[in-house]
Every structure is written in structure tokens, then in C-alpha cells.
Design a protein around this motif. Structure first.
Motif, PDB file in Angstrom:
ATOM      1  N   ILE A 274       0.849  -1.189   0.000  1.00  0.00           N
ATOM      2  CA  ILE A 274       0.000   0.000   0.000  1.00  0.00           C
ATOM      3  C   ILE A 274       0.880   1.234   0.000  1.00  0.00           C
ATOM      4  O   ILE A 274       1.821   1.352   0.798  1.00  0.00           O
ATOM      5  CB  ILE A 274      -0.931  -0.001   1.230  1.00  0.00           C
TER       6      ILE A 274
ATOM      7  N   ILE B 124      -7.099  10.562   3.538  1.00  0.00           N
ATOM      8  CA  ILE B 124      -7.420   9.171   3.860  1.00  0.00           C
ATOM      9  C   ILE B 124      -7.663   8.358   2.597  1.00  0.00           C
ATOM     10  O   ILE B 124      -7.324   7.178   2.504  1.00  0.00           O
ATOM     11  CB  ILE B 124      -8.649   9.117   4.788  1.00  0.00           C
TER      12      ILE B 124
ATOM     13  N   GLY C  43       1.192   5.434   0.436  1.00  0.00           N
ATOM     14  CA  GLY C  43       0.560   6.316   1.408  1.00  0.00           C
ATOM     15  C   GLY C  43      -0.061   7.583   0.901  1.00  0.00           C
ATOM     16  O   GLY C  43      -1.167   7.938   1.271  1.00  0.00           O
TER      17      GLY C  43
ATOM     18  N   VAL D 249      -2.430   1.086   9.267  1.00  0.00           N
ATOM     19  CA  VAL D 249      -1.724   1.403   8.027  1.00  0.00           C
ATOM     20  C   VAL D 249      -1.165   2.818   8.090  1.00  0.00           C
ATOM     21  O   VAL D 249      -0.011   3.076   7.709  1.00  0.00           O
ATOM     22  CB  VAL D 249      -2.664   1.228   6.825  1.00  0.00           C
ATOM     23  N   ASP D 250      -1.955   3.779   8.583  1.00  0.00           N
ATOM     24  CA  ASP D 250      -1.468   5.161   8.702  1.00  0.00           C
ATOM     25  C   ASP D 250      -0.296   5.256   9.673  1.00  0.00           C
ATOM     26  O   ASP D 250       0.676   5.986   9.420  1.00  0.00           O
ATOM     27  CB  ASP D 250      -2.611   6.069   9.167  1.00  0.00           C
TER      28      ASP D 250
ATOM     29  N   GLU E 299       7.839   8.067  -2.182  1.00  0.00           N
ATOM     30  CA  GLU E 299       6.575   7.410  -1.858  1.00  0.00           C
ATOM     31  C   GLU E 299       6.769   6.481  -0.673  1.00  0.00           C
ATOM     32  O   GLU E 299       7.649   5.618  -0.670  1.00  0.00           O
ATOM     33  CB  GLU E 299       6.090   6.602  -3.066  1.00  0.00           C
TER      34      GLU E 299
ATOM     35  N   ARG F 134      -4.704   6.259   0.262  1.00  0.00           N
ATOM     36  CA  ARG F 134      -4.045   4.984   0.510  1.00  0.00           C
ATOM     37  C   ARG F 134      -4.385   4.038  -0.640  1.00  0.00           C
ATOM     38  O   ARG F 134      -5.490   3.510  -0.727  1.00  0.00           O
ATOM     39  CB  ARG F 134      -4.505   4.376   1.836  1.00  0.00           C
ATOM     40  N   ARG F 135      -3.420   3.830  -1.536  1.00  0.00           N
ATOM     41  CA  ARG F 135      -3.666   3.051  -2.748  1.00  0.00           C
ATOM     42  C   ARG F 135      -3.007   1.682  -2.642  1.00  0.00           C
ATOM     43  O   ARG F 135      -1.919   1.531  -2.092  1.00  0.00           O
ATOM     44  CB  ARG F 135      -3.099   3.778  -3.969  1.00  0.00           C
TER      45      ARG F 135
ATOM     46  N   LEU G  13      -7.561   1.498  -0.757  1.00  0.00           N
ATOM     47  CA  LEU G  13      -7.620   0.574   0.369  1.00  0.00           C
ATOM     48  C   LEU G  13      -8.962   0.671   1.083  1.00  0.00           C
ATOM     49  O   LEU G  13      -9.535  -0.341   1.496  1.00  0.00           O
ATOM     50  CB  LEU G  13      -6.474   0.854   1.348  1.00  0.00           C
TER      51      LEU G  13
ATOM     52  N   LEU H  50      -7.197   0.461   9.050  1.00  0.00           N
ATOM     53  CA  LEU H  50      -6.817   1.704   8.366  1.00  0.00           C
ATOM     54  C   LEU H  50      -5.930   2.572   9.254  1.00  0.00           C
ATOM     55  O   LEU H  50      -4.969   3.190   8.771  1.00  0.00           O
ATOM     56  CB  LEU H  50      -8.077   2.468   7.966  1.00  0.00           C
TER      57      LEU H  50
ATOM     58  N   LEU I 241       2.759   3.996   7.928  1.00  0.00           N
ATOM     59  CA  LEU I 241       3.202   4.886   6.852  1.00  0.00           C
ATOM     60  C   LEU I 241       3.955   6.096   7.379  1.00  0.00           C
ATOM     61  O   LEU I 241       5.013   6.469   6.848  1.00  0.00           O
ATOM     62  CB  LEU I 241       2.000   5.344   6.027  1.00  0.00           C
TER      63      LEU I 241
END
Length: 474
Positions: A102, A110, A104, A148-149, A189, A113-114, A135, A145, A152
Motif C-alpha cells: 500500500i 485518507i 501512502g 496502516v497510517d 513514496e 491509501r492506494r 484501500l 486503516l 506509513l
């Protein structure tokens, strides 16, 4: 990085081994020459022997043993991994656990997030297209989620447990690991690796043990108390009363039979719940299975003076499923209808073919209340074969419908006839239908009875056999 083997502290150096061999050969030559001088009779043989020893020593040790060469023969050369990432990409793709890479974007975006890449396991269990996607459109669990943040933008490694939605509950453990920052299209990235581990089997096993113990201890308490009371009575004042003894023994036999059926149903329900997330892959003719069940219950229906009218049709009723479990669904639905049918009543059993989910949910009784008990995940073009079972009993009020498939739930104020059940029949039906990715609905009208419809996905058509002779296709 090359590997430098360490020399063993007890192994002799190569130069030491060469000196030892030369010294030993030289000493043997000197001894043989001395013997030749002292014993002229064998002088010729001693001289020849000394020459042979000298030549052998020189020939064997003419090339010094290299430490590197000797060590290379035991440790091998360095293995160079491919630098193009092909091997790692293949390992990522074939991993058993779903894995997603993923990207960021901005910290306050929000929706940025790809999903850059997903392996085959992730594409199988998540709605991910070949081009990836957002995502948040694939996983909507807030804690995932958030993890993930954190990975990142703070580099934190996280583990999150969550329950996925859908018709089948699946327990996942999500692990998030930050990856090194990479430059893509001229921009730095941030990326993370999200790994999902399916813990459904473990959680279901734990829940199965807890539920089984709780239900068994609760439901077996009453019959066990009855048996204990009757045994004390038989050992006491009823010991010499043949009529009372026979009556009590009949009651005890009925209670023991009920406990046996209760334990069997609890074990069956626990087994079905444990495998609920694993869809069956067999092929079953629903019409033939229903016919077999009707043959089995014909004796009971005659005893109860209940007529069973069946409309099974012809052909086209193959569904995806496991035969024993589908038989159990039909058996439980018909058994439930028999229990609530009065003497001289009737039951209708019908097979309906080529239905959509909406067709299964259509009303079949006038002025009835209808409710979906199991709704599958919508798949475009999915078709079903349904078996409907209707009784003409007292019916049920709408407030009872949502709880019909709960364990041991009984509608208050209704009698189920002389044949008492365990209270698990409809719960078993519900979990079998869920496992088969099917549909289950109920509708009822007070005073007009109830109708249950259980539908299963249509099995794909079998390929036609090729003709044996060419003339058959001309």
C-alpha cells in the motif's frame, strides 16, 4: 558479501602437512640406505626401495594444497540472488496468506491509501481488481486503516484482529510493516506491507467448545434431574409397585432418548459451524434428495395422519452442495412442519428451479409476514434451486420470526405435538444454508401456517460426452 571460513584450531596448516610428508619420506629413504650399507646382500633391493619411496613422496606432494581450494570443496561458493526482484516477486505472488503493498500519499488524505500490488491470495478473498484501487474501498475496518497510517507516517509495526463482514464471518489478523521509502515518478513514496492471516478455524474451534459446554450443561440439566428423581423413587416406595415401575421406566427411556438426540444435534451443529466458511464443492440432485427424505418420513406422517403433497418436477435440480447436509436441511424442515401440523392436516413440498435471490424472497402466502433468515453475498447472475415446505398449523406472529433459528428457541403458547424436538433443527438448517452460500426465508400468517424456503446455488452444467463415432456428428 563473501563468506570467509574460519580455520579449525585442530586442523594442520597446508605447509605443516607438506613438511610432515617430506620428512617422513626422507627418513624412510635414509633408513633403507643405511640397511643397504650394512647388509650388502640386500643392497640392490634397499636402493630400489628408497628410490620408490622418494618418487612417491614427490609425486603425491608435487602441488601444494591450497587452503581456499580445500575449504571451497566443503563450503561451496557464494550464492548470488537475482538482483531484478523476480524471485521475491514470485514468492510474494504464491504466498498462502493475503498480502498487499500500500502506498501512502498525503498524511491528511485518507482516500490516498492506494493498493500498489496484491498477491493471488488477496485477490481471491478481497474485491481487488487488476489495477489495484483504494484501500478504503476494500477494507473498511477502522483499526486496520489506522494501523496502516501509523506504519506509513510513524514507522510503527502493528497487529490488529478484526471480523470481516459478509454472509460468512471470517476472523483475520492484520499485520502491518513499513517498507523503505521509494522514488516513484520523481516523488518519494511511503509504502507498507499489509499481511492478513485467517484465524477463522482457531476462533470457531474455541467458540464451538464454549457453546457446546454451555448448551449441553444447560439443556441436559432437566432430563438428568428427572432420571435422578425416578431412580430414587424406584429404589424407594415404588420398588414393589410393578405398574409404577413400568411407567417410570418408560419416562426414563424417553428422557434418555431425548438426551441422546440432544447431544447428537449439538455435535452436528458444532461440526457445521466449524466448517461454515469452507464452501462445499459436490453436486447434489435436490429433487432426488427431497424424494429420499419423503420416503423416510412417510411412516411418521401416516402415524400422525398428515398428508404430504410433493411437487418435485423433473430434472434440472442439481445444486452445489454436500448430500448429507442437504438431506438434513430437508429432513429438519419437513420434521418441523410435521410437529406443528394437526392430525388430518397437510404439508406441501415443492421444488422450484432457476430462481434469483429476489425470486426466493417472493411471497407465497396471502396476508403473511415474510423475513429473510439467510441472505448470501450478491453475485451477478447467480441462480438457485429452492425447496419450499409449508404447513397448515397455527402460524407465528411476526415478532417470533427473527429468532426462529436461535438455539432452543420456542414460540410461546404453541405446542409441537407429541414428538418433542431438541430445539436445534432450524439452527442447523440456517448454518448449513450459510455454508452452501444459499438462501433461507420464512413467511407466516396467523391461523394459516408457515412456509420455509431453502435455496442452493445451481451446479454448473456437465460437459456433454463426445460421440464415439464420427457419423453421429455429421
Amino acid at each position: 558479501m563473501s563468506y570467509e571460513p574460519n580455520q579449525s584450531p585442530v586442523a594442520p596448516m597446508a605447509s605443516s602437512r607438506l613438511w610432515t610428508a617430506g620428512a617422513s619420506g626422507g627418513l624412510a629413504v635414509i633408513i633403507m640406505l643405511v640397511i643397504a650399507v650394512l647388509q650388502p646382500a640386500v643392497a640392490v633391493w634397499m636402493v630400489l626401495g628408497s628410490l620408490a619411496v622418494a618418487f612417491t613422496t614427490w609425486f603425491v606432494n608435487r602441488a601444494p594444497i591450497s587452503v581456499d581450494t580445500a575449504e571451497a570443496g566443503t563450503t561451496g561458493t557464494d550464492v548470488e540472488l537475482p538482483t531484478d526482484g523476480g524471485l521475491l516477486a514470485d514468492a510474494f505472488e504464491v504466498s498462502h496468506d493475503p498480502m498487499l503493498i500500500i502506498a501512502g500519499g498525503e498524511a491528511d488524505d485518507i482516500a490516498g491509501r492506494r493498493i500498489v500490488r496484491a498477491n493471488a491470495a488477496a485477490r481471491e478473498v478481497l474485491p481487488i481488481g487488476s489495477a489495484g484501487g483504494l484501500l478504503v474501498a476494500v477494507i473498511r475496518e477502522p483499526f486496520v486503516l489506522e494501523a496502516v497510517d501509523d506504519a506509513l507516517f510513524t514507522g510503527e509495526v502493528s497487529r490488529v484482529d478484526y471480523l470481516a463482514g459478509g454472509s460468512q464471518d471470517r476472523h483475520w489478523r492484520a499485520q502491518v510493516h513499513p517498507l523503505p521509502v521509494r522514488e516513484i515518478n520523481g516523488q518519494q513514496e511511503r509504502m507498507v506491507l499489509l499481511t492478513l492471516k485467517d484465524e477463522t478455524d482457531l476462533r470457531r474451534s474455541e467458540k464451538m467448545r464454549v457453546d457446546f459446554l454451555a448448551n449441553a450443561s444447560h439443556e441436559l440439566r432437566t432430563p438428568l434431574a428427572s432420571l435422578s428423581g425416578f431412580i430414587e423413587t424406584l429404589k424407594g416406595h415404588a420398588k414393589d409397585d410393578p405398574k409404577a415401575r413400568d411407567r417410570f421406566l418408560d419416562i426414563m427411556s424417553a428422557q434418555a432418548d431425548r438426551m441422546s438426540r440432544l447431544v447428537a444435534d449439538l455435535l452436528s451443529l458444532s461440526r457445521i459451524e466449524l466448517n461454515e466458511h469452507i464452501a462445499p464443492a459436490g453436486r447434489v440432485d435436490l429433487a432426488r434428495a427431497t424424494s429420499d427424505v419423503l420416503d423416510a418420513v412417510s411412516v411418521l406422517s401416516r402415524e400422525r395422519s398428515v398428508t404430504i403433497n410433493a411437487d418435485l418436477g423433473v430434472g434440472g435440480a442439481d445444486v452445489i452442495g454436500e448430500r448429507d447436509e442437504i438431506l438434513q436441511v430437508v429432513q429438519n424442515l419437513i420434521d418441523n412442519a410435521l410437529k406443528y401440523s394437526s392430525e388430518g392436516g397437510a404439508i406441501e413440498v415443492v421444488i422450484e428451479r432457476d430462481l434469483t435471490v429476489d425470486d426466493v424472497f417472493q411471497s407465497r402466502l396471502a396476508d403473511s409476514t415474510r423475513l429473510s433468515l439467510v441472505t448470501p453475498d450478491r453475485e451477478q447472475g447467480a441462480r438457485y434451486v429452492a425447496v419450499t415446505v409449508r404447513d397448515h398449523g397455527p402460524g407465528m406472529a411476526r415478532e417470533h420470526l427473527p429468532r426462529l433459528t436461535d438455539r432452543f428457541y420456542r414460540v410461546e403458547g404453541q405446542k409441537s405435538g407429541e414428538r418433542q424436538g431438541t430445539g436445534l433443527g432450524l439452527a442447523i438448517v440456517r448454518h448449513i444454508v450459510i455454508r452452501h452460500r444459499g438462501v433461507l426465508s420464512v413467511e407466516s400468517a396467523m391461523g394459516s401456517g408457515a412456509l420455509f424456503a431453502a435455496a442452493f446455488p445451481i451446479a454448473p452444467q456437465r460437459p456433454q460426452a463426445l460421440p464415439e463415432r464420427l457419423e453421429e456428428i455429421l
